[in-house]
Design a protein around this motif. Sequence first.
Motif, PDB file in Angstrom:
ATOM      1  N   ILE A 304       0.910  -0.915  -6.312  1.00 55.25           N
ATOM      2  CA  ILE A 304       0.150   0.197  -5.718  1.00 55.25           C
ATOM      3  C   ILE A 304       0.126   1.387  -6.669  1.00 55.25           C
ATOM      4  CG2 ILE A 304       0.071   1.789  -3.768  1.00 55.25           C
ATOM      5  CD1 ILE A 304       1.364  -0.417  -2.084  1.00 55.25           C
ATOM      6  N   SER A 328      -1.913   4.573  -0.364  1.00 56.89           N
ATOM      7  CA  SER A 328      -0.512   4.536   0.033  1.00 56.89           C
ATOM      8  C   SER A 328      -0.414   3.887   1.406  1.00 56.89           C
ATOM      9  CB  SER A 328       0.093   5.936   0.068  1.00 56.89           C
ATOM     10  OG  SER A 328       1.445   5.896   0.465  1.00 56.89           O
ATOM     11  N   VAL A 334      -3.671   0.836   2.943  1.00 54.31           N
ATOM     12  CA  VAL A 334      -3.137  -0.332   2.242  1.00 54.31           C
ATOM     13  C   VAL A 334      -2.786  -1.383   3.280  1.00 54.31           C
ATOM     14  CG1 VAL A 334      -1.331  -1.244   0.746  1.00 54.31           C
ATOM     15  CG2 VAL A 334      -2.277   1.028   0.321  1.00 54.31           C
TER      16      VAL A 334
END
Length: 940
Positions: A304, A328, A334
């Motif tokens: 990420i 995030s 996500v």
Amino acid sequence: MDTNLYDEFGNYIGPEIEDDDEEEEELQQRSDQDEVMTSASPASPSQQQDGGARTNGNGMELSTTSSSSSSSSSAVHTRAIVLHEDKRYYPDANEVYPDAETMVQDEDTQPLTVPIIAPPKVRNFEKVEKEFPALSYQREYLVDMLAYPHLSRNIALIGHLHHGKTTFMDMLVHQTHLKKWSSSKSTRYTDTRNDEQDRALSIKATPMSLVVPNTEGKSYLLNIMDTPGHVNFSDEVTASIRLCDGVVLVVDACEGVMMQTERLLKHALNEKLPVVLFVNKIDRLILELKLPPTDAYFKLKHTIDEINVFIEKNMVGTDEEKAARRLSPDLGNVLFGSSQLGFCFTLASFAKIYSKAHAPTSATAKLGPIDHVAFSQRLWGDVYFHPEQRNFRRKAPAPNAPRSFVQFVLDPIYKIFTQVLGEAKEDLTSCLSEIGIHLKGEEYALDSRPLLKLVCSQFFGRSGGFVDMVVAHIPDPRAGARSRVPHIYTGPLDSPIAKAMMECDPKGPLMIHITKLYPKQDCSAFDAFGRVFSGTIKTGDRVRVLGEGYIPDEDEDDMIEQDVTDLWLHEARYRVDVDKATAGNWVLIGGVDPSIMKTATITSANIDDDEPAHIFRPLKFNTTSVMKVAVEPINPSELPKMLDGLRKINKTYPLAVTKVEESGEHVILGTGELYLDCILHDLRKMYAEIEIKVDDPVVTFSETVVETSSIKCFAETPNKRNKLTMVVEPLEKQIADDILNEEISFGTMDTKSRTAILQKKYGWDLLASRNVWAFGPDMEGGSNVLVDDTIPGEVNKALLGSIRESVVQGFQWASREGPLCEEPIRNVKFKVVGASIASEPVHRGGGQIIPTARRVAYSAFLTATPRLMEPYYISEIQAPTDPLCVAAVYTVLQKRRGHVISEGPKPGTPLQIVKALLPAIDSFGFETDLRAHTQGEAFC
């Protein structure tokens, strides 16, 4: 003894044979007697009642008509002796087909390989549902959802090859289509072509419209485009995301961010689309890499963070805009999951599982329910749970205390995997019943992976977390149109048409953007796929189809009117018929394809000419077609079939280019080896259905210069009344890159803004930055610049301005076909330093100026040390850390003039990543050669 029966030598010759005429007379007399007897005897009552028909002893009906001709022929046929070869067992062709034409050929010209009666030809190139499948929702409900754009989302799944985009679509299809699916075999539902199934990779982008509920049970219409992941088919991704309001970036948790992931992410950022992330295949961290939960957390966090760094580096915008694009898990943009095992979740959806499992009871009523929103925001980062205080803090309660994500998310997943894969049936039954999972007896007998898929799908439920993420972070068609229309529409933004599109008005003027063409089942025609930006299209409407070359009031040749014959929702292997499609929706249109080549704009036929409709911008690709092959039919008489097939290839592949060289060869240009292989397959099997001969592939080059022109070059017009003088010098590479990325443009940027950028960023002087005339070979995206560098005291600026358009056309012609080998020119600055122009307009027309500008550009180019530029591929090779395998990779690259630019380990994996530059002309068969030398361990 009768001597008449023997000849003079004593041989028996028999009695004399009567003449044929006498025999015919005797037969005629007998038939006349039969006719007299038949007419003399009356029919019995039963025969009269039966209408002249009687039955023999076996129950067969016999005809007893009294026609003289039939009686006569009956007598002849019953008593005459007929030779075997003269007998007729079947009726004549003239009796069965009296009006048919009979053709008799002396010689059989049909080859033996061709059957006399060919069987019916069934063309089967794709997988199609024979019947409309059973859905978890009504078909009418799906159609009714089209009228509510605030409940729909238009998204595209993008990502690297084999990162799980198609299997994720399978997961959604399995949840919405009520059918018994195989738990051990991948469906690949959106890979509709047979060669896609055989190759196990997507070639074409395929859309589907699905009604999927979120975690609260509210349904949304998701228009999802499954795009290919192979780098050769990036053009399909470009055509897909033009119709979308956001993209879902799919990344393999094990492989992480790959080169194609970065290219597609950068392309989505250039298109100004919001991005959400799906970290797929987290089961590989457990089953393949066997990472402990803490290491798995760091692996996910590294992936990420790598994407966020790339976004911040490549996104153009303010710091606030870049911060808004940050990905995030605690922000909800996500998604984690495994499409192979049929589950996905966000932190919010996982927190809801805890909220439902720990619902307040009579004993815990005082504590109240778990706030899943607040809980989810504490499940990522350096946050730890303190069991004694029953709260979350940034400080760890103990040196080896797990983070909250590890403790509440990864640990339960690891335990489920361990129990399913390692426990016996009796222990597994009790364990699963504790978490509310109940399986049938025969399901416990499944193999480990299908059983694990069944358990995970029941534990995590439907894909509600995915719907929550998409609805929250990707705008609906109304909100998305406000940012999309200024970026893709070429007309004025203050016009009523542009305002209607930005408002997504279903009652406004009809505007549809077509980006893809899908062939019919017989491949004889195409259906156009696009998005309705404003208005409503109905079956039977008369529409205008505007091509890419259409310019209102200037060039209206690229326009045709067509009737809409059909409207569908494209559902991969089947279609849903609709009567109309309103603004904000995707639609498949039949009957409008004849004039469309790549993209098109469809508007109403009765639109007001005072407010003409402009076209949408043609697609801007992130790659170019550099490989080309020459094709010709083996049988020259089949050339028209091949030409028709090439026209169809040009329609269905966005980046394919078909043209005829000066030598008469028919050339196909594509992005790579696999791309051309698919084109040739379609040409042979689908569109032309002929055998073709293919020459060895070659690549296209570009022409450039490395120095400034040694002298000033001039050229005179044929009438000797005008003279142009030019010099050429190399163009700064950064300027060429910015032009290609449309950071400097003519269409969306005024002269003042363009001048400011050239002065501040590149240090150009005021005169040169103000007098940029054009980019070439195209006004948008050309990497060459034409500058007016003349001095007002030496040149009549008014006369020079009058021929500006002609000079620009000559410059673009020259930069499109260079003087060395008629290849495009790149990274060159052309400067007009002198001009002598005739005062009479008749002497300075385009016929005089355009070829002269081309010749003077060629002359200046040839005096500036010209060079050929060779196309290179950037290859990313994955190999194990074994030194012998890496050494074999270097050996293969050296044989093909490859150059390694970086090498390093992939964090969290036992893999080594080698990035290299590879000449395109030496790349044919590179992947096969690489696997052969590394015994299949390295791949790219």
